[in-house]
Design a protein around this motif. Structure first.
Motif, mmCIF file in Angstrom:
data_model
loop_
_atom_site.group_PDB
_atom_site.id
_atom_site.type_symbol
_atom_site.label_atom_id
_atom_site.label_comp_id
_atom_site.label_asym_id
_atom_site.label_seq_id
_atom_site.Cartn_x
_atom_site.Cartn_y
_atom_site.Cartn_z
ATOM 1 N N ILE A 1 0.216 10.348 -3.113
ATOM 2 C CA ILE A 1 -0.809 10.693 -2.137
ATOM 3 C C ILE A 1 -0.301 10.343 -0.742
ATOM 4 O O ILE A 1 0.441 9.375 -0.561
ATOM 5 N N ASN A 2 -0.678 11.142 0.233
ATOM 6 C CA ASN A 2 -0.207 10.953 1.601
ATOM 7 C C ASN A 2 -1.296 10.323 2.462
ATOM 8 O O ASN A 2 -1.667 10.842 3.519
ATOM 9 N N ARG A 3 -1.831 9.203 2.014
ATOM 10 C CA ARG A 3 -2.854 8.478 2.768
ATOM 11 C C ARG A 3 -2.895 7.051 2.247
ATOM 12 O O ARG A 3 -2.177 6.692 1.304
ATOM 13 N N THR A 4 -3.771 6.260 2.843
ATOM 14 C CA THR A 4 -3.929 4.873 2.408
ATOM 15 C C THR A 4 -4.473 4.828 0.983
ATOM 16 O O THR A 4 -5.405 5.567 0.627
ATOM 17 N N PHE A 5 -3.906 3.966 0.170
ATOM 18 C CA PHE A 5 -4.298 3.822 -1.234
ATOM 19 C C PHE A 5 -5.475 2.845 -1.345
ATOM 20 O O PHE A 5 -5.483 1.781 -0.728
ATOM 21 N N SER B 1 0.816 4.194 -2.744
ATOM 22 C CA SER B 1 0.575 5.591 -2.389
ATOM 23 C C SER B 1 1.705 6.488 -2.882
ATOM 24 O O SER B 1 1.465 7.605 -3.369
ATOM 25 N N ASN C 1 0.821 -1.200 0.000
ATOM 26 C CA ASN C 1 0.000 0.000 0.000
ATOM 27 C C ASN C 1 0.861 1.259 0.000
ATOM 28 O O ASN C 1 0.564 2.231 -0.710
ATOM 29 N N ALA C 2 1.928 1.229 0.784
ATOM 30 C CA ALA C 2 2.814 2.397 0.846
ATOM 31 C C ALA C 2 3.457 2.669 -0.511
ATOM 32 O O ALA C 2 3.581 3.827 -0.940
ATOM 33 N N ASP D 1 -8.132 5.103 -6.210
ATOM 34 C CA ASP D 1 -6.991 5.980 -6.474
ATOM 35 C C ASP D 1 -6.200 5.563 -7.718
ATOM 36 O O ASP D 1 -5.197 6.207 -8.067
#
Length: 404
Positions: free
Chosen positions: A369-373, A364, A360-361, A377
């Motif tokens: 993006i600075n959140r959970t994918f 992202s 996930n990181a 997205d």
């Protein structure tokens, strides 16, 4: 569901979305590009109800894609090579990001789309096209299909010819690569068995090219390796030469849908004989099927549906849309399976994003993006996640309506 007529200007624009995003409650919409042929050498639209059945099941199943609703955006490529890529471009420039492409109906339109769709990193799934050429992973890098290779048509025809002990046959072939591969394999098998084989080919644009007459006085068995649109023309000449049973008979692919010798809806074909005369020529002809589908109530797909229930649901969507969809075809079952396989691949990818923090990181980071994918997205630049979807497509082991 009422399916509108596609644009008549050949623009390839999106003309239908299902289900309607306006009534998708609070779930997050996911879209795939659905490219079909509503006219031309092969009309794939007759299998569209199978996709509608699958979408309704997926979107009503709380475990399939929880929190999401899967939609198609539909466009028509008319089973032509030069409109195929335009149709794909129209889909990709649409504001709604497509997580996959499904199509493009006939092989003639599928090859040019599948050759470039990977540049947007999306997987492309076919439930109609079956050209052996499509196995070339260097050219078709994100392509996946739910039906066997068209090359098998040659083996099936060979089995019928061998069964009846025929010793002379003429193959009538449209000059397209996929049909040439079938012809070459069939002729090789027949000649090995001592069968005399003649091959008559003609070009798609100039159908008389290379052909004085496809028929002669000595041959009684003919095999069509082409689209039914072109075979209808040849039936008129066969009628003029009185090539009818028991004097002659014809083999044809059983994927030619329904009463294929009849004029299709809104036909612009300029034929020299009537439907009744063509029907006389094809009387006692043999349609050769490569495989059989689940038809018995005792055989149940993993989705919980059997052949009888599927057919009932298919007919509910088909009735009332006959003029738009044309003749129904059995590849609707392959399309049903294809959409379920796509949903399962998305489900597995969704779970990867939930269960694997590192995955996930990385997703992202690629999307900046600075959140959970999440699946919502995905863009055409998130190659990391789109590649995972394709990997899950190719690894899925699924018992569907068409078998495993």
């Amino acid at each position: 569901v009422s399916i509108p007529q596609p644009p008549s200007d050949g623009s390839g624009e999106i003309f239908h979305v299902y289900p309607d995003p306006a009534v998708s409650n609070e779930s997050i919409p996911l879209y795939f590009a659905l490219m079909q042929s509503f006219s031309g050498g092969y009309v794939s639209a007759g299998g569209l109800p199978g996709i509608l059945v699958a979408l309704d099941e997926i979107n009503s199943n709380p475990y399939a894609l929880p929190g999401y609703t899967l939609h198609y955006t539909l466009s028509d490529n008319e089973c032509t090579r030069y409109r195929s890529q335009r149709t794909l471009f129209n889909q990709l420039r649409d504001d709604r990001t497509k997580i996959a492409a499904v199509g493009s109906g006939c092989t003639l339109a599928t090859e040019p789309a599948a050759e470039i769709s990977h540049f947007w990193n999306i997987p492309q799934i076919s439930c109609h096209a079956s050209s052996p050429t499509l196995r070339n992973r260097e050219r078709f890098r994100r392509y996946f299909q739910t039906i066997g290779s068209e090359e098998n048509q040659g083996y099936a025809d060979f089995g019928v010819i061998k069964f009846y002990g025929w010793k002379k046959i003429t193959i009538l072939q449209l000059d397209i690569d996929s049909f040439e591969i079938v012809t070459n394999e069939l002729s090789r098998l027949l000649r090995k068995q001592g069968v005399h084989v003649s091959i008559k080919t003609f070009e798609q644009e100039d159908r008389s090219a290379g052909l004085d007459s496809p028929f002669d006085n000595d041959t009684r068995i003919y095999a069509f390796i082409m689209y039914s649109e072109f075979a209808r023309e040849l039936l008129c000449e066969a009628y003029e030469k009185n090539l009818m049973y028991p004097r002659s008979t014809f083999l044809h692919p059983a994927w030619w849908v329904g009463e294929w010798w009849k004029d299709p809806p809104n036909s612009t074909e300029n034929l020299t004989c009537s439907e009744e005369q063509r029907a006389q020529v094809v009387d006692r002809s043999i349609g050769v099927l490569l495989f059989e589908y689940i038809e018995d109530d005792a055989d149940v797909a993993e989705t919980g549906i059997n052949g009888t229930t599927y057919r009932m649901k298919f007919n509910e969507y088909y009735m009332g849309n006959e003029e738009t969809l044309g003749t129904e075809n059995d590849f609707g079952q392959d399309c049903y399976d294809a959409i379920w396989i796509l949903a399962l691949a998305l489900n597995k990818t969704m779970n990867d994003l939930i269960d694997n923090p590192e995955f996930n990181a990385n997703a992202s980071a690629e999307a900046s993006i600075n959140r959970t994918f999440g699946l919502e997205d995905i863009t055409y630049k998130t190659e990391f996640v789109l590649e995972r979807i394709f990997d899950h497509l190719t690894e899925t082991n699924f018992l569907g309506i068409t078998g495993n």
